[in-house]
Design a protein around this motif. Structure first.
Motif, short mmCIF file in Angstrom:
data_model
loop_
_atom_site.label_atom_id
_atom_site.label_comp_id
_atom_site.label_asym_id
_atom_site.label_seq_id
_atom_site.Cartn_x
_atom_site.Cartn_y
_atom_site.Cartn_z
N TYR A 317 0.85 -1.18 0.00
CA TYR A 317 0.00 0.00 0.00
C TYR A 317 0.89 1.24 0.00
CZ TYR A 317 -4.32 -2.58 0.96
OH TYR A 317 -5.41 -3.40 0.87
N VAL A 318 0.41 2.32 -0.58
CA VAL A 318 1.15 3.57 -0.62
C VAL A 318 0.34 4.62 0.13
CG1 VAL A 318 2.24 5.31 -2.07
CG2 VAL A 318 2.10 2.94 -2.86
N ALA A 319 0.86 5.07 1.27
CA ALA A 319 0.15 6.04 2.12
C ALA A 319 -1.25 5.55 2.47
CB ALA A 319 0.09 7.40 1.43
N GLY A 320 -1.39 4.23 2.61
CA GLY A 320 -2.68 3.65 2.98
C GLY A 320 -3.55 3.28 1.80
N SER A 532 -4.54 16.99 0.74
CA SER A 532 -3.27 17.02 1.46
C SER A 532 -3.20 15.83 2.41
CB SER A 532 -3.14 18.32 2.25
OG SER A 532 -1.90 18.37 2.93
N ILE A 533 -2.14 15.04 2.25
CA ILE A 533 -1.90 13.89 3.12
C ILE A 533 -0.82 14.28 4.13
CG2 ILE A 533 -0.94 11.56 3.21
CD1 ILE A 533 -2.23 10.98 0.58
N VAL A 534 -1.16 14.22 5.40
CA VAL A 534 -0.23 14.63 6.45
C VAL A 534 0.39 13.38 7.08
CG1 VAL A 534 0.04 15.89 8.62
CG2 VAL A 534 -1.63 16.66 6.92
N PRO A 535 1.70 13.20 6.97
CA PRO A 535 2.35 12.03 7.58
C PRO A 535 2.05 11.94 9.07
CG PRO A 535 3.88 13.20 6.15
CD PRO A 535 2.66 14.07 6.28
N ASP A 536 1.78 10.72 9.54
CA ASP A 536 1.41 10.51 10.94
C ASP A 536 1.98 9.18 11.40
OD1 ASP A 536 0.29 10.32 13.42
OD2 ASP A 536 -1.80 10.23 12.73
N VAL A 537 2.92 9.23 12.34
CA VAL A 537 3.55 7.99 12.81
C VAL A 537 2.63 7.17 13.70
CG1 VAL A 537 5.89 8.91 12.66
CG2 VAL A 537 4.61 9.18 14.77
N LYS A 538 1.42 7.68 13.97
CA LYS A 538 0.47 6.92 14.77
C LYS A 538 -0.70 6.40 13.94
CE LYS A 538 1.52 9.35 19.10
NZ LYS A 538 0.98 10.14 20.23
N SER A 539 -0.62 6.59 12.62
CA SER A 539 -1.72 6.14 11.76
C SER A 539 -1.67 4.63 11.59
CB SER A 539 -1.61 6.81 10.39
OG SER A 539 -0.52 6.27 9.66
N ALA A 540 -2.76 4.08 11.03
CA ALA A 540 -2.85 2.63 10.82
C ALA A 540 -1.84 2.15 9.80
CB ALA A 540 -4.26 2.26 10.38
N GLU A 541 -1.37 3.06 8.94
CA GLU A 541 -0.42 2.67 7.90
C GLU A 541 1.02 2.84 8.36
OE1 GLU A 541 1.17 1.71 4.01
OE2 GLU A 541 -0.48 1.11 5.30
N SER A 542 1.22 3.44 9.54
CA SER A 542 2.59 3.63 10.02
C SER A 542 3.20 2.29 10.41
CB SER A 542 2.60 4.57 11.23
OG SER A 542 2.00 3.95 12.35
#
Length: 691
Positions: A317-320, A532-542
């Motif tokens: 997956y790319v950015a989810g 706008s996609i904001v990087p998030d180290v707590k997201s499900a894709e992290s």
């Protein structure tokens, strides 16, 4: 950093060069040639002693004269030199006129000249044998265990699976006993025999239970080293890197060996990557690590919260987001879960259902979930684990449903695999009769809670542009590309630009770390807008990650008695000479690239690494370097001993000396070429280590 190891390396390497010059010196003295100076090590540069206001005598540690020769021990321990009357290595200074004296190199017999010229080579050969003997008899020598760590899945040059992976006969943990009938004790032997024998290697393996079998192992082209090599990797230990140790707050130390994560044994980076990928944000993992050297080794457990990256490129997956690409089976591994389920190349997977009966998000009421990308299939296989999936697929003229039960991977602990591959996008679209659809980024699936989902992206939307990143990108190219000295311009597709943008935001501490990513999206209704996609180290894709190094697994030290050690000394000397000649021959035939040459930087790095395995292993490596010096110096190239020997033979056959002025120009040209090669090799070393 262990300073004792560094001292061992410097002294050992310097000794090999000094012993070479000592060979010339002893042969010259035996032939009655005057030797004004013999030096072990080199003096300090004169400008340095002047800068430090030191008297000239301090350029060397020790200077004394005996028997017409001035003996010196220099401060710089890298080698040594001998000055002989009638011979001059400084090609910018002409020799004094030959007065016919007997102590002049030019006036001794042909036999004595040849002995003096070959004296250094003979000493290096003897030293290599002696080092091998002492290493085996006194200290013991370790070798890279010829045990399979993993089988390479894909050939990067073709994108196709390697034959060894498809055959599925060779497994991690199998020991390689012989290649083409030649017994091997070191994984390097496996590589040399496979590369240079000129045939498809036939290897003899021993399984952990003692069962022996033979298998042909076709080579594949490894682009990183530009060589055709066996698709097998040696077993390796995974170490904590310096950077990870520094940011661990003292919990971890550099070169700690990672043995298990959450009590699951790990023996490869792939296994660690998978287990870390299962770690939710904010959760710690239990690391089992081995610390210390062989005489002070201890096993400890550490609760550790790894750093995280906002995106997980390995998930498919790319950015989810997963993009529509027909999940068409490309290849099926022999005797694998996919083969047992009846799947074969060309099958188009259309839907899956969990065997546990649990509902998959987005599934129909009957539990079936349509899939339109390989990434979705891989993700759902991961969710199913050992319980497996019902798989519905299309084959020309039929639709079938089968049960696919993954098996535990013996290369990546904790992971369950089906052991099948999917066709690349362009090939898959062509297979289903829609070649024009290749390259379009239509969203097939979005992970709930991912950064893409938070940005409002849903299946059916199409990514049409990545504003802020040009399609024309300069990329490093050529030998000096890693230094930023050469580059070329490439035109990137939208998918490549998206992947590059995501990668730039996945480098912790990088210029674009945590910077929003803008995408141009076209909705299913035809509306075009920017999101706008904001990087998030707590997201499900992290994903959790750690900075790691690899360390080859070596055997326990091998010892022999006195007579057997002598036999091993001669055997390994002959074997190393043969391998060196094979490599040199490969340079001329094109089988080996000049970029494979290693110089002083890599030799020092390798020596330092091997010193960690004991004096015996370091001594064995220095013996190999000594043999290397002997062989290379015999090459018929001006400036080298072999070149001087060739000139001496020509003069003997001609009956008169060659023109000294002409030979001076030849030697000067060769000297410049050798210096150029040395600089090239040093740059090559730097490229390998830091490129």
């Amino acid at each position: 950093m262990n300073w004792l190891y560094i001292i061992e390396v410097v002294v050992g390497f310097g000794f090999l060069i000094a012993i070479h010059e000592a060979g010339h010196f002893m042969a010259a003295r035996r032939a009655g040639i005057a030797c004004p100076v013999f030096s072990v090590g080199f003096p300090l540069p004169r400008f340095l002693t002047k800068l430090l206001f030191l008297p000239d005598r301090w350029r060397n540690i020790v200077v004394f004269k005996k028997g017409g020769t001035e003996y010196r021990i220099g401060w710089i321990p890298f080698g040594g030199f001998v000055q002989m009357k009638g011979q001059n290595d400084d090609r910018t200074v002409e020799l004094e006129e030959n007065a016919g004296s007997r102590d002049d190199f030019r006036n001794v017999s042909f036999g004595n000249k040849a002995l003096v010229i070959c004296g250094g080579v003979i000493m290096n050969a003897i030293t290599g044998i002696v080092f091998f003997v002492i290493a085996f008899m006194v200290f013991g020598v370790t070798f890279i265990d010829p045990v399979v760590g993993n089988v390479v899945g894909a050939d990067p040059s073709t994108g196709k699976p390697t034959q060894a992976w498809l055959d599925n006969r060779i497994q991690a943990g199998d020991r390689i006993k012989a290649v083409n009938g030649k017994e091997v004790v070191d994984f390097e032997d496996v590589l040399y025999i496979s590369i240079f024998d000129g045939t498809t290697p036939r290897m003899t393996f021993v399984k952990p239970d003692g069962t022996t079998y033979e298998a042909d192992v076709p080579l594949y082209h490894e682009q990183r080293v530009n060589l055709d090599i066996p698709p097998l990797r040696a077993s390796a230990a995974v170490l904590i890197a310096d950077e990870e140790a520094k940011r661990s707050g003292g919990k971890l130390q550099a070169r700690d060996v990672l043995k298990a994560i959450n009590s699951v044994p790990v023996n490869s980076y792939e296994a660690i990557e998978y287990l870390l990928g299962q770690t939710p944000p904010g959760q710690t993992v239990k690391l089992t690590i081995e610390r210390g050297s062989s005489d002070s080794k201890q096993t400890i457990e550490v609760d550790y919260e790894p750093h995280r990256l906002p995106f997980n490129d390995e998930s498919g997956y790319v950015a989810g987001m997963a993009f529509v690409t027909p999940p068409v089976v490309g290849a099926v591994r022999n005797n694998s879960p996919a083969m047992k389920a009846g799947l074969q190349a060309g099958d188009h997977i259309r839907a899956v259902k969990l065997m546990t009966g649990e509902a998959i998000p987005g599934a129909e009421s009957d539990g079936w979930r349509a899939v339109s990308s390989p990434a979705e299939v891989r993700r759902l296989l991961g969710m199913a684990g050992k319980f497996g999936l019902n798989v519905r697929f299309e084959r020309p003229g039929m639709t079938r449903e089968v049960v696919l039960t993954p098996e535990a991977s013996n290369e990546a602990g904790g992971r369950y695999v089906a052991n099948m591959t999917f066709m690349p996008a362009q090939e898959a679209w062509k297979h289903v009769g829609k070649p024009d659809s290749a390259g379009k980024l239509v969203v097939a699936d979005v992970i709930a809670g991912s950064v893409a989902a938070k940005a409002g992206i849903v299946p059916g939307m199409t990514v049409t542009d990545v504003p802020g990143i040009s399609a024309e990108q300069k990329v490093p190219s050529g030998f000096f590309g890693f230094l930023g000295l050469s580059s070329e311009t490439k035109t990137l597709t939208i998918e490549q630009r998206l992947m590059l943008s995501v990668a730039e935001r996945s480098i912790e501490g990088g210029k674009k770390w945590n910077e929003p990513l803008t995408l141009q999206i076209k909705t299913s209704e035809g509306e075009v807008k920017n999101v706008s996609i904001v990087p998030d180290v707590k997201s499900a894709e992290s994903t959790a990650y750690m900075l790691l190094d690899a360390k080859e697994l070596r055997s326990e030290p091998i010892h022999y008695g006195f007579l057997d050690s002598i036999g091993q000394g001669f055997y390994h000397s002959h074997k190393k000479m043969h391998q060196i000649l094979q490599t040199l021959g490969g340079l001329f035939t094109g089988d080996v690239s000049i970029t494979h040459l290693g110089g002083p930087v890599l030799i020092a790095k390798r020596s330092y690494d091997l010193a960690d395995y004991g004096i015996g292993t370091l001594l064995f490596f220095l013996g190999f370097i000594s043999i290397n010096l002997a062989v290379v110096n015999l090459l018929p190239i001006p400036v080298l001993d072999g070149g001087l020997l060739l000139v001496t033979i020509i003069e003997k056959l001609k009956g008169s000396p060659l023109n000294e002025r002409a030979m001076g120009y030849v030697n000067l040209a060769a000297f410049v070429a050798i210096i150029g090669l040395m600089l090239f090799v040093v740059f090559n070393d730097i490229r390998h280590l830091w490129g």
